[in-house]
Design a protein around this motif. Sequence first.
Motif, PDB file in Angstrom:
ATOM      1  N   GLY B  66       0.806  -1.217   0.000  1.00  0.00           N
ATOM      2  CA  GLY B  66       0.000   0.000   0.000  1.00  0.00           C
ATOM      3  C   GLY B  66       0.836   1.262   0.000  1.00  0.00           C
ATOM      4  O   GLY B  66       1.836   1.350   0.708  1.00  0.00           O
ATOM      5  N   LYS B  67       0.443   2.211  -0.818  1.00  0.00           N
ATOM      6  CA  LYS B  67       1.110   3.512  -0.845  1.00  0.00           C
ATOM      7  C   LYS B  67       0.273   4.520  -0.070  1.00  0.00           C
ATOM      8  O   LYS B  67      -0.945   4.539  -0.192  1.00  0.00           O
ATOM      9  N   LEU B  68       0.946   5.359   0.729  1.00  0.00           N
ATOM     10  CA  LEU B  68       0.216   6.366   1.498  1.00  0.00           C
ATOM     11  C   LEU B  68      -0.068   7.582   0.625  1.00  0.00           C
ATOM     12  O   LEU B  68       0.416   8.680   0.893  1.00  0.00           O
ATOM     13  N   ASP B  69      -0.851   7.371  -0.398  1.00  0.00           N
ATOM     14  CA  ASP B  69      -1.179   8.466  -1.298  1.00  0.00           C
ATOM     15  C   ASP B  69      -2.410   9.222  -0.801  1.00  0.00           C
ATOM     16  O   ASP B  69      -2.907   8.974   0.291  1.00  0.00           O
ATOM     17  N   ARG B  70      -2.871  10.159  -1.599  1.00  0.00           N
ATOM     18  CA  ARG B  70      -3.981  11.015  -1.150  1.00  0.00           C
ATOM     19  C   ARG B  70      -5.221  10.215  -0.807  1.00  0.00           C
ATOM     20  O   ARG B  70      -5.846  10.445   0.218  1.00  0.00           O
ATOM     21  N   GLU B  71      -5.569   9.273  -1.669  1.00  0.00           N
ATOM     22  CA  GLU B  71      -6.798   8.517  -1.450  1.00  0.00           C
ATOM     23  C   GLU B  71      -6.767   7.842  -0.088  1.00  0.00           C
ATOM     24  O   GLU B  71      -7.695   7.962   0.701  1.00  0.00           O
ATOM     25  N   ARG B  72      -5.673   7.139   0.163  1.00  0.00           N
ATOM     26  CA  ARG B  72      -5.603   6.416   1.428  1.00  0.00           C
ATOM     27  C   ARG B  72      -5.539   7.368   2.610  1.00  0.00           C
ATOM     28  O   ARG B  72      -6.201   7.160   3.623  1.00  0.00           O
ATOM     29  N   PHE B  73      -4.758   8.440   2.476  1.00  0.00           N
ATOM     30  CA  PHE B  73      -4.674   9.408   3.566  1.00  0.00           C
ATOM     31  C   PHE B  73      -6.061   9.970   3.884  1.00  0.00           C
ATOM     32  O   PHE B  73      -6.465  10.058   5.043  1.00  0.00           O
TER      33      PHE B  73
END
Lengths: 236, 236
Positions: B66-73
């Motif tokens: 998982g990448k901590l990108d905008r969507e997840r943040f």
Amino acid sequence: MLYRQVKRQLIQDIQTGMAAPGAALPNEKDLAQRFQVSVGTVRRAVDELVAEHVLLRQQGRGTFVGKLDRERFMFQFFKIAARDGQSEFPEVRLHKFVKSRATQIEAQALGLHGSQWVFRIENVLHLQGQPVIHDRIAIAAAMFPGLNQASFTARTTTIYGHYQAAFGITIVSADERVRAEVVSPDSAKLLQLDEATPVLRIDRVAHTFDRQPAEFRTSVVDTRHFDYVSRMREMA
Amino acid sequence: MLYRQVKRQLIQDIQTGMAAPGAALPNEKDLAQRFQVSVGTVRRAVDELVAEHVLLRQQGRGTFVGKLDRERFMFQFFKIAARDGQSEFPEVRLHKFVKSRATQIEAQALGLHGSQWVFRIENVLHLQGQPVIHDRIAIAAAMFPGLNQASFTARTTTIYGHYQAAFGITIVSADERVRAEVVSPDSAKLLQLDEATPVLRIDRVAHTFDRQPAEFRTSVVDTRHFDYVSRMREMA
DNA sequence: AAGTGGTCTAGACCACTTG
DNA sequence: AAGTGGTCTAGACCACTTT
């Protein structure tokens, strides 16, 4: 998605009272036979209900229907804790109990059409001997037939435990919206606050199974000595 | 508890950079062979990491870090939404970036012994074009070696995405304490508020794996038009 | 000893994505 | 068609509780 059907069935058993809060479920092998699935599939359904605290498993003893008692209420739905982290069950004092027409906001929160009857209940919650929280609760009268002040006051458990024991309505989740406000005159009086004090205001919609709204509650909290605590873990 | 060891291994692969954010994991059969366990056991380990949003599964494609990108943040860590429920990614403006000694409160929140160096970063977050949130961030300098204002400002992702991409630190959970306060003079200035305005104050400790604290952040929020939203579901 | 849930295995078959 | 994850099965064995 067989396990979903099993889960549905189990929920229905709880809703219909066939499986009462606190009672043991049949063992997994029997459930598997009843539903004509493998034990693994039953386990998956039960796994989810345990994660939602609807069921409670105890190795060697069995699986039980969760009761909305103090312990569960405290750690699942009560988020106010002392500044030092200490969490304590509040002393609840009834302030008002009336039956009246739903406001538009209440009707929307509860998913009512038109202006149905609601019970409107107000409580003052004390922590460490001091009034800290002013709760205003609205619940649809049609959903809680026969509720009255006497039976409500005479309850021996939490409010959610009473919904569950007396009306078969199990609260499983809640959505909250929190903001800072200047305390209103009536809350100020109940919480013994000065006029201009900033307070936390929490609007909560509590749901039973399938996200069906069952209760709308607005809490006003004096956060001079207490915090609203929130843990961000999985966020399913 | 074999699956726990598998989970540990997978986390370690992420921490050491062997499995980079966004990259695909080996398929489940290969992982099972590597760890000398059955596929079911691998699946259980991956199940938990997916629930924690550390891994991401896509049927037919594979499993990804998982990448901590905008969507997840946004859906996992950003809880401020407009009164009407609309959620929007904030525009972040850096206000201050300094390196200094940790205060006692910061040291305690970050689990530091003595008064270590910390980076102290302040941001003003805008929503719908208006300044709404004043963030004060403290992170241990030892945990983020080489961080500087230029690289921090030049990041192309979220702050947590930057921790992850540049320092291999993945934020997986956070604890927050919320209260109502009268706005402080400096926050009032940044948020263009009158002196006596009530605001929300949020103290957040964000953790990486194993609950290790990685960031301490205090947010001051103007809740005249925005709410802090919280969903109470499973509460593991 | 008997009964319960907890973990792990091995494999079948399905659903979806990609080349 | 080949490769991935998703679901379900059937059963072994373990850990714990109760009688």
